[in-house]
Every structure is written in structure tokens, then in C-alpha cells.
Scaffold this motif. Structure first.
Motif, PDB file in Angstrom:
ATOM      1  N   PRO A  16       0.810  -1.222   0.000  1.00  0.00           N
ATOM      2  CA  PRO A  16       0.000   0.000   0.000  1.00  0.00           C
ATOM      3  C   PRO A  16       0.844   1.273   0.000  1.00  0.00           C
ATOM      4  CG  PRO A  16      -0.042  -1.030   2.158  1.00  0.00           C
ATOM      5  CD  PRO A  16       0.682  -1.973   1.258  1.00  0.00           C
ATOM      6  N   GLN A  17       2.110   1.181   0.439  1.00  0.00           N
ATOM      7  CA  GLN A  17       2.974   2.354   0.530  1.00  0.00           C
ATOM      8  C   GLN A  17       4.221   2.158  -0.321  1.00  0.00           C
ATOM      9  OE1 GLN A  17       2.127   5.026   2.129  1.00  0.00           O
ATOM     10  NE2 GLN A  17       0.609   4.409   3.644  1.00  0.00           N
ATOM     11  N   ALA A  56       4.475   8.566  10.420  1.00  0.00           N
ATOM     12  CA  ALA A  56       3.023   8.722  10.418  1.00  0.00           C
ATOM     13  C   ALA A  56       2.450   7.338  10.713  1.00  0.00           C
ATOM     14  CB  ALA A  56       2.542   9.274   9.080  1.00  0.00           C
ATOM     15  N   ASN A  57       1.933   6.635   9.701  1.00  0.00           N
ATOM     16  CA  ASN A  57       1.465   5.264   9.934  1.00  0.00           C
ATOM     17  C   ASN A  57       2.245   4.278   9.083  1.00  0.00           C
ATOM     18  OD1 ASN A  57       0.474   6.016   7.451  1.00  0.00           O
ATOM     19  ND2 ASN A  57      -1.488   4.988   7.713  1.00  0.00           N
ATOM     20  N   ILE A  58       3.382   4.741   8.516  1.00  0.00           N
ATOM     21  CA  ILE A  58       4.141   3.877   7.609  1.00  0.00           C
ATOM     22  C   ILE A  58       4.679   2.658   8.340  1.00  0.00           C
ATOM     23  CG2 ILE A  58       6.100   3.790   6.022  1.00  0.00           C
ATOM     24  CD1 ILE A  58       3.850   5.568   5.124  1.00  0.00           C
ATOM     25  N   ALA A  59       5.142   2.852   9.581  1.00  0.00           N
ATOM     26  CA  ALA A  59       5.772   1.743  10.303  1.00  0.00           C
ATOM     27  C   ALA A  59       4.776   0.667  10.694  1.00  0.00           C
ATOM     28  CB  ALA A  59       6.487   2.275  11.547  1.00  0.00           C
ATOM     29  N   GLU A  60       3.470   0.905  10.510  1.00  0.00           N
ATOM     30  CA  GLU A  60       2.490  -0.156  10.734  1.00  0.00           C
ATOM     31  C   GLU A  60       2.535  -1.180   9.612  1.00  0.00           C
ATOM     32  OE1 GLU A  60      -1.490   1.137  11.382  1.00  0.00           O
ATOM     33  OE2 GLU A  60      -0.873   2.928  12.453  1.00  0.00           O
ATOM     34  N   THR A  61       3.176  -0.821   8.494  1.00  0.00           N
ATOM     35  CA  THR A  61       3.150  -1.682   7.320  1.00  0.00           C
ATOM     36  C   THR A  61       4.301  -2.668   7.366  1.00  0.00           C
ATOM     37  OG1 THR A  61       4.457  -0.142   5.988  1.00  0.00           O
ATOM     38  CG2 THR A  61       2.094   0.195   6.034  1.00  0.00           C
ATOM     39  N   SER A  62       4.829  -3.000   6.194  1.00  0.00           N
ATOM     40  CA  SER A  62       5.801  -4.071   6.080  1.00  0.00           C
ATOM     41  C   SER A  62       7.166  -3.737   6.658  1.00  0.00           C
ATOM     42  CB  SER A  62       5.981  -4.423   4.592  1.00  0.00           C
ATOM     43  OG  SER A  62       4.754  -4.747   4.020  1.00  0.00           O
ATOM     44  N   LEU A  63       7.368  -2.499   7.073  1.00  0.00           N
ATOM     45  CA  LEU A  63       8.683  -2.073   7.501  1.00  0.00           C
ATOM     46  C   LEU A  63       8.925  -2.493   8.941  1.00  0.00           C
ATOM     47  CD1 LEU A  63      10.187  -0.675   5.292  1.00  0.00           C
ATOM     48  CD2 LEU A  63       9.961   1.472   6.500  1.00  0.00           C
ATOM     49  N   ALA A  64       9.669  -3.577   9.163  1.00  0.00           N
ATOM     50  CA  ALA A  64      10.011  -4.036  10.503  1.00  0.00           C
ATOM     51  C   ALA A  64      11.376  -3.460  10.871  1.00  0.00           C
ATOM     52  CB  ALA A  64      10.046  -5.560  10.551  1.00  0.00           C
ATOM     53  N   TYR A  79       8.265  -5.768  -6.746  1.00  0.00           N
ATOM     54  CA  TYR A  79       7.513  -5.129  -5.668  1.00  0.00           C
ATOM     55  C   TYR A  79       6.925  -3.840  -6.227  1.00  0.00           C
ATOM     56  CZ  TYR A  79       9.271  -8.197  -1.966  1.00  0.00           C
ATOM     57  OH  TYR A  79       9.533  -9.281  -1.163  1.00  0.00           O
ATOM     58  N   LEU A  80       5.640  -3.646  -6.052  1.00  0.00           N
ATOM     59  CA  LEU A  80       4.999  -2.465  -6.615  1.00  0.00           C
ATOM     60  C   LEU A  80       3.819  -2.059  -5.752  1.00  0.00           C
ATOM     61  CD1 LEU A  80       3.055  -3.565  -9.845  1.00  0.00           C
ATOM     62  CD2 LEU A  80       3.804  -5.150  -8.091  1.00  0.00           C
ATOM     63  N   THR A  81       3.416  -0.819  -5.881  1.00  0.00           N
ATOM     64  CA  THR A  81       2.248  -0.355  -5.130  1.00  0.00           C
ATOM     65  C   THR A  81       0.975  -0.885  -5.792  1.00  0.00           C
ATOM     66  OG1 THR A  81       2.209   1.689  -6.414  1.00  0.00           O
ATOM     67  CG2 THR A  81       3.382   1.735  -4.307  1.00  0.00           C
TER      68      THR A  81
END
Length: 760
Positions: A110-111, A344-352, A152-154
């Protein structure tokens, strides 16, 4: 192979000079092997690896499956590699060709920041060059090649691919990651893929990955009972610390965040900190500078701090800063340093992010809402599911703490269980145009997981009709085909198309590019007055769009100089992104047969043409000053709004066109990025758009009625003049014919008289 064997082999070849080279190459290979072994060890420790065989078994037996795995489990980087391995083995076993048949695995995010970061990590794990076997595709940036097999793509980029390849024939497997976030593009993509699975039952597979069980059950029902593979949670315990003071979305929370960070850094054991804010992306970097300054003021009794931003617009190189270790102590045996990641809310995504022990959760986010009056950003509570995901970031590597800057009462009473799907609260104009381009005519009955309101869809269709993207029957027009080629919203695309006819397409390209990137102005806490003075040098009295044009032109005139950017408090990285976006848009314009042109800068029509082009595109986002209140009233939606304080208008404009709409409390509503336009331009450009019967009785309605009446009278006068002119032309033609006939008769009589005189 032993080193001695390498050396002997080089001697046998007959070139002793190769001995040192052979030794160095072997050393490099040993180093790479050691690194590869280390990577394999880390991969093997990820929770997803314990379920690799189970996943592959279900994957080979079913066309679609749902994978549930918590953030940090490794699903975003490992599952695509599992799939690639399975597909490669299957291809090699079923083809007689040495290289196998062409295939590609697509993994959507999504990002853009998640797509770029995950592709880089996978390329490193596979020991390949990024952009070759493994690549990524995001808006205005394509890092793939003819050899790419894992892309990998949005979600939005895959939808754009479907416009030219409706069956997505080059993909053998599509993986939809972070599907639980339910972004607008994700929901549209899932509906499209459900349709494609029926059309390609034998050669297309789908993996939907979610971080929550409840969403997974919904996905399972949507995809006709697809099997669910669940990776059990393997997190360390996380202590939740609530605030004692109730919070409201409109409150300024930055001071509370800084106070919490100061307490953590001063009194808590070592560990990095992740902060979730509700700031816009262009504000995150300014917040980072403020936090760094405040942490430095704590004195030498605490360790050093490294503050890094995390937002979707960061380039790939800057994204890697969040994975760098915390700074070392200032002196040996001194207090440990910390890394503070502000997101913002990016770290809720795939970024561990490894090393995160503390999470500071503000509890709010900016959400897009309101389908009719433009893009609105509303500050609102996050959901309980998002709060859980945020807190889980603190327990990925060791026990941690989550500091929620709201009360437990807020959590239970104000937070909804799940995030509302974006498709139910968004402007659907771009979505409807995309669906029309994909050949989906019955959008009302299209199989969405959560169908949007019929009114929202019809409003989007109405806007597209008035943009002339759809005809009266709802079919896509030639202009609609052109608008769909641009990876921007239809309003901006219409502005670009119209600008070519108004002889200002070069300027419209620059304005569009600047609108597509975050705010380019930097305003450090310690130099606010100087930054404001620098910004004032670029302002234009007629509006913010023209100010952005001034910034871009000045940047180019100063040869993109970094020192010039620093002196003028301009974020050069943002302008580099704007240049990239402008280049892509200009190529699309040329491909669409639209000329790139400009009005003479010294002409009085130079800025007027640009303002007309902006109005032509954003005709649905117009507001008029309401006397004597001083507020503005949006023509569509009848919303009473204020101009955002950041506007640069030098006068009180009667009419403005705006780019977006911000609501902070439900009482204060602002329109941002505004430009002065003329009412008479509305009469000329919008007589087909505004239905005056739907407007409430106001200055706006009465003014438009006068404009249209004048326009109609002017039109009737024009028709009368045209008809009179046509009558005169007809009379003139008849007179000319009669004169020609008379001349012909005279010539005949003269010839007859000549013959008679000749005889006699």
C-alpha cells in the motif's frame, strides 16, 4: 576450494600475475559467503520460516490463499521468495526450454516506501542487483528490467498495468501484502483480481497477506472459502502505559510527545523509540529537527540521540537510515545512545525495524474523507486494530513498552474496532475513471468487498461527465482516454490537457509536479523568522499555485544549486522529486499529442492563462467569499470554510479555486493551496457544471444567476448578430447571382446585335 589450490590453478593457466587476483577474488567470495550465511541465519529465525512447508503445500494445491502473520514475522520479504522458488521449480519441471518460460511474481504494497525497502532487502538476500532479477515499481519511478522476475509495486501501479494488460498476463502469481489496511487501491485491486482468477483458472495464483485474523476471515469469505495459513504470534510482552489526561484530535500534542521522549531517554533502559504522529509527511522532518534540539538540551548526563524521519516520499537511500544502529556512547562506559524514528502510519506496514523497544502512540491519524468537495484530510482517532499493531512494534526483539498518549477510557470509548475501509469515505473520481478504463461499465454492481455508497459513485460519474471524461451515457470519451493515461487525479490531468490550448502547458506541468510532492519549504524552530522571510520572496499575490511556480522556476534558474536551496530554506530533495514527476508527466503529454508551450512571460496573459487552466481542471473545487462574514462558501457542498493561514493571497479574493480541504474539529474547516479566479471565467467555463437549483440561497447563487443571465443574453445577442450577418450574406449572394445573370444577358444581347450588323 583451498587457497593453495586457487594459486596452483592460476599457475597452471600460465599467468603468475593472476595469483594475487585469484587470492583476492577468493577472499571476496569467502566474505560474501560469510555474509550470505549470516543472512540465511537471520532468515531462518523469522517466524514465517517455521511454516514454509505448510505454506508451500497449500500454495501448490489452491489458486488463492490467505496468509495471516503479525508484523515482523518476515512475510513481506520471505513469502515472495518462497513463491519464486516454487514457481521456478514448477516451470523448470514443465518446460523443455533451457531457460524456461517467461513469468513474473508481483508483490503489492500500500505504501511506496514499503515496496522500495522490501525489494532492496530481498535483492540483498538473493545476492542480486536491485533492478535486475528483483525490482520495484512506484509512481514516477520504475526500477525493473527485462530480467526482473520478482517485482515489488504499489497497488496503484498494478492497477495502471491492468489498464494496458487487462488480464495481467505477464504475472504468474500476485501477492497482495498488508491487505488488512483496506486502502482504496487495495480494495479495487482485490475486486479486479477476484474477477481475473475466474478468467485465468490455470495460470494465475493469488496470495492475500493480512496482519489480523478478523480481516482474514472476511477475505476468506470474499474469495469463496480460500484456505487460511496462520503464523502464530511470536512477540515479546509489551507493557501498555496510558496517559492520565484525556485527549482530543484538535489538541496540539507535540509538547506531550517531546515530554514523553525526554522521560524515556532520561529514565528508561537502552532501546530505540518509534513515534507515531498525525503530522503530514512534509511536517515530519521539521518535527524531527525539533525533537533533536529538545533532546540535545537534556545535557551530557544522557546518551546521544539520532532522530530519523520515516515517510513514503523518502528516497531509497534515506529510508535506510531507519535501519542504522543507534549512536555509540559519547565516552567509553557512558550513557547509551538512542535512535528515535518519527513516522506517520508507515511503520504499521511491512517495515520491521529491529531495535525498537519503546513506542509512543499519539492515537490519531489524518484520513481522507468527503467524496464531493475535493480531498479532505480529517484528524481522527485510529482504530483498536491499528493501536494493537503500533504497540506490537515494541515487542519484536525484546520486551518493550508502548506509551499511549490517551487514556484507557479513550481507548475503549473513542476507538473503533477496525479501520473503516478507505473506499467508503474517499473521493471516487479517479477510481471510477480507472474502472471505466478497465472496461467495467456497471460500477454500481461491481463486486467490491465493501461497496461504496451509490451516491458517492454517482457523484464521481457526475464530475467525470462535467470534465468531459464521460459522455451522457456514461461511456468514456476520447478526452477520458487521455486523462486516464496520467497517473494523477482526473482534475489535474484535465488542467494539463486544457493548458496546452491556453498556451501554458510548461507552467501547468511545473505547478502539477509541485502539487504532487510534499511542502518544499523548511521552517526550523531556531530560524522561523528567516525561513518566513525566504518564503515571502516567492509569494505571488494571486495565489499559492503561482508561488509554487515561482519556486520551481527559481530553482531551475539557479541550476538546482544545493547552497541556493539551503539559503532559501528549500528542501532540495522535494524539488528533485518534483523534477522527476514533471519529466514523467511531460512525456505522457507528448505521447498524447499535446504541445508543450508557454505564453510570453512579459505578456499580461501569462499568469491569467495559468489561472484559467487551474480553474478548468479544478472546476469542482471553487469557493466564493460570503459577505459580510469573511468566510468562503464552497459552490459544491455549500460548506462554510476559511482560507488556510499558509495562503499567500495579497488581497481578499471574491472567488478562489482550492487544491484540498482540511477539517480539524468538525467546526474549523480550511481550504488550502488557493488561487484567485474571476467570476466571469466561471460563466464561460462552468455553465454546464453548476446546477443552480441545488445551491442554497446565498451570494454565490445570486452571483452565478446574474453571470449566467448575462452569459445567456450575450449568447442571444451573439446569435442575433450571427443570424443578421447570415441574412446579409445570403442577400449579398443573391445580389451577386442576379448581377451575374444580368451581365450574362447583356453579353448575349451584344453578341446578337453584332451578328445582325455583320449580315446587313
Amino acid at each position: 576450494m583451498e587457497i593453495g589450490t586457487e594459486i596452483e590453478l592460476a599457475k597452471l593457466v600460465g599467468d603468475g600475475g593472476h595469483v594475487a587476483g585469484a587470492t583476492r577474488n577468493f577472499g571476496r567470495r569467502c566474505s560474501r559467503w560469510g555474509l550470505h550465511s549470516e543472512i540465511l541465519g537471520r532468515r531462518g529465525n523469522l517466524p514465517i520460516w517455521q511454516h514454509k512447508d505448510e505454506f508451500l503445500k497449500v500454495f501448490t494445491q489452491h489458486q488463492a490463499l490467505i496468509l495471516v502473520a503479525e508484523p515482523g514475522s518476515g512475510k513481506s520479504t520471505q513469502v515472495p521468495q518462497f513463491v519464486l522458488e516454487a514457481v521456478t521449480n514448477d516451470t523448470q519441471s514443465t518446460t523443455s526450454e533451457s531457460q524456461g518460460s517467461k513469468y513474473m511474481i508481483g508483490c503489492t504494497q500500500p505504501q511506496r516506501v514499503a515496496a522500495m525497502s522490501a525489494s532492496q532487502q530481498v535483492a540483498k538476500e538473493m545476492d542480486v542487483t536491485l533492478g535486475e532479477e528483483v525490482g520495484y515499481s512506484v509512481r514516477f519511478e520504475d526500477c525493473t528490467s527485462a530480467t526482473t522476475v520478482l517485482n515489488y509495486l504499489t497497488d496503484g501501479m498494478l492497477l495502471r498495468e491492468a489498464m494496458t494488460d487487462p488480464l495481467l498476463e505477464r504475472y504468474k502469481v500476485i501477492i497482495v501484502d498488508e491487505a488488512h489496511q483496506r486502502t482504496l487501491e487495495t480494495d479495487v485491486l482485490l475486486a479486479l483480481l477476484k474477477k481475473l482468477l475466474k478468467k485465468r483458472p490455470d495460470d494465475l495464483k493469488l496470495v492475500v497477506m493480512s496482519a489480523t485474523n478478523l480481516e482474514a476471515e472476511k477475505f476468506r469469505g470474499y474469495f469463496c472459502g480460500a484456505p487460511v495459513v496462520e503464523v502464530p504470534q511470536r512477540l515479546h510482552p509489551v507493557d501498555i502505559v496510558y496517559s492520565l489526561q484525556e485527549q482530543q484530535p484538535e489538541t496540539n500534542h507535540l509538547e506531550a510527545v517531546i515530554q514523553t521522549l525526554s522521560q524515556i531517554h532520561s529514565f528508561e533502559p537502552p532501546g530505540d523509540i518509534l513515534v507515531f504522529l498525525n503530522e503530514e509527511e512534509e511536517e515530519i522532518e521539521g518535527v524531527c529537527r525539533r525533537i533533536a534540539l529538545e533532546m540535545a538540551n537534556l545535557g551530557s548526563q544522557v546518551g546521544p540521540v539520532k532522530v530519523v524521519p520515516l515517510c513514503s516520499t523518502l528516497p531509497l537511500a534515506m529510508q535506510q537510515d531507519v535501519f542504522e544502529p543507534a549512536p555509540a556512547p559519547l565516552v567509553e562506559g557512558g550513557a547509551a545512545g538512542r535512535k528515535i524514528v518519527v513516522s506517520a502510519n508507515i511503520a504499521e506496514t511491512s517495515l520491521a525495524i529491529d531495535g525498537i523497544v519503546y513506542v509512543v502512540d499519539l492515537g490519531f491519524s489524518k484520513q481522507k474523507v468527503r467524496p464531493r468537495i475535493g480531498t479532505e484530510y480529517l484528524v481522527s482517532w485510529i482504530s483498536k486494530a491499528s493501536a494493537h499493531q503500533r504497540s506490537s512494534c515494541a515487542g519484536r526483539t525484546q520486551p518493550g513498552k508502548c506509551f499511549r498518549l490517551y487514556t484507557e477510557k479513550n481507548f475503549h470509548n473513542d476507538l473503533e474496532p477496525h479501520t473503516t475501509p478507505e473506499i467508503t469515505r474517499s473521493n471516487l473520481v479517479s477510481t471510477v475513471l480507472t474502472l471505466k478504463k478497465l472496461g467495467i461499465d456497471d460500477i454500481v454492481h461491481f463486486d467490491f468487498m465493501d461497496p461504496p455508497a451509490g451516491e458517492s459513485l454517482m457523484s464521481a460519474v457526475e464530475v467525470l461527465k462535467y470534465l468531459n471524461a464521460l459522455d451522457d451515457d456514461g461511456n468514456m470519451t476520447r478526452l477520458g482516454e487521455i486523462l486516464s493515461e496520467f497517473p494523477v487525479d482526473p482534475n489535474m490531468a484535465k488542467m494539463l490537457v486544457v493548458s496546452s490550448g491556453l498556451n501554458c502547458s510548461n507552467e501547468a506541468l511545473s505547478v502539477s509536479a509541485m502539487l504532487l510532492v510534499p511542502n518544499c519549504f523548511i521552517r526550523p524552530q531556531e530560524a522561523q523568522i528567516a525561513a518566513d522571510d525566504a518564503r515571502a520572496r516567492f509569494t505571488h499575490g494571486d495565489g499559492d499555485h503561482l508561488m509554487l511556480l515561482n519556486v520551481y522556476n527559481a530553482y531551475r534558474q539557479n541550476k538546482e544549486d544545493l547552497l541556493w536551496c539551503e539559503r532559501n530554506f528549500i528542501n532540495r530533495r522535494v524539488l528533485v522529486d518534483a523534477e522527476n514527476a514533471r519529466e514523467h508527466l511531460s512525456r505522457i503529454m507528448v505521447r498524447s499529442g499535446l504541445k508543450l508551450c508557454s505564453t510570453d512571460v512579459n505578456s499580461p496573459d501569462y499568469f491569467i492563462n495559468i489561472r484559467k487552466a487551474i480553474l478548468s481542471g479544478y472546476i469542482t473545487q471553487v469557493a466564493r467569499l460570503e459577505h459580510p462574514t469573511g468566510f468562503y462558501l464552497t459552490v459544491i457542498g455549500n460548506q462554510t470554510v476559511e482560507l488556510h493561514p499558509s495562503n499567500c493571497l495579497s488581497h481578499e479574493a471574491e472567488w478562489v479555486v482550492y487544491f484540498d480541504y482540511l477539517s480539524t474539529t468538525g467546526r474549523e474547516k480550511f481550504i488550502r493551496m488557493v488561487t484567485d479566479v474571476r467570476g466571469r471565467w466561471l460563466a464561460y467555463l462552468t455553465s454546464r457544471y453548476f446546477d443552480l437549483t441545488k445551491l442554497r440561497n446565498s451570494w454565490t447563487k445570486r452571483f452565478l444567476e446574474r453571470l449566467y443571465k448575462h452569459q445567456q443574453e450575450k449568447g442571444r445577442g451573439e446569435r442575433t448578430r450571427r443570424e443578421a450577418k447570415r441574412v446579409l450574406e445570403i442577400l449579398k449572394e443573391q445580389q451577386e447571382k442576379e448581377l451575374e445573370q444580368t451581365k450574362k444577358q447583356i453579353r448575349i444581347i451584344k453578341m446578337a446585335l453584332g451578328l445582325m450588323s455583320y449580315r446587313y
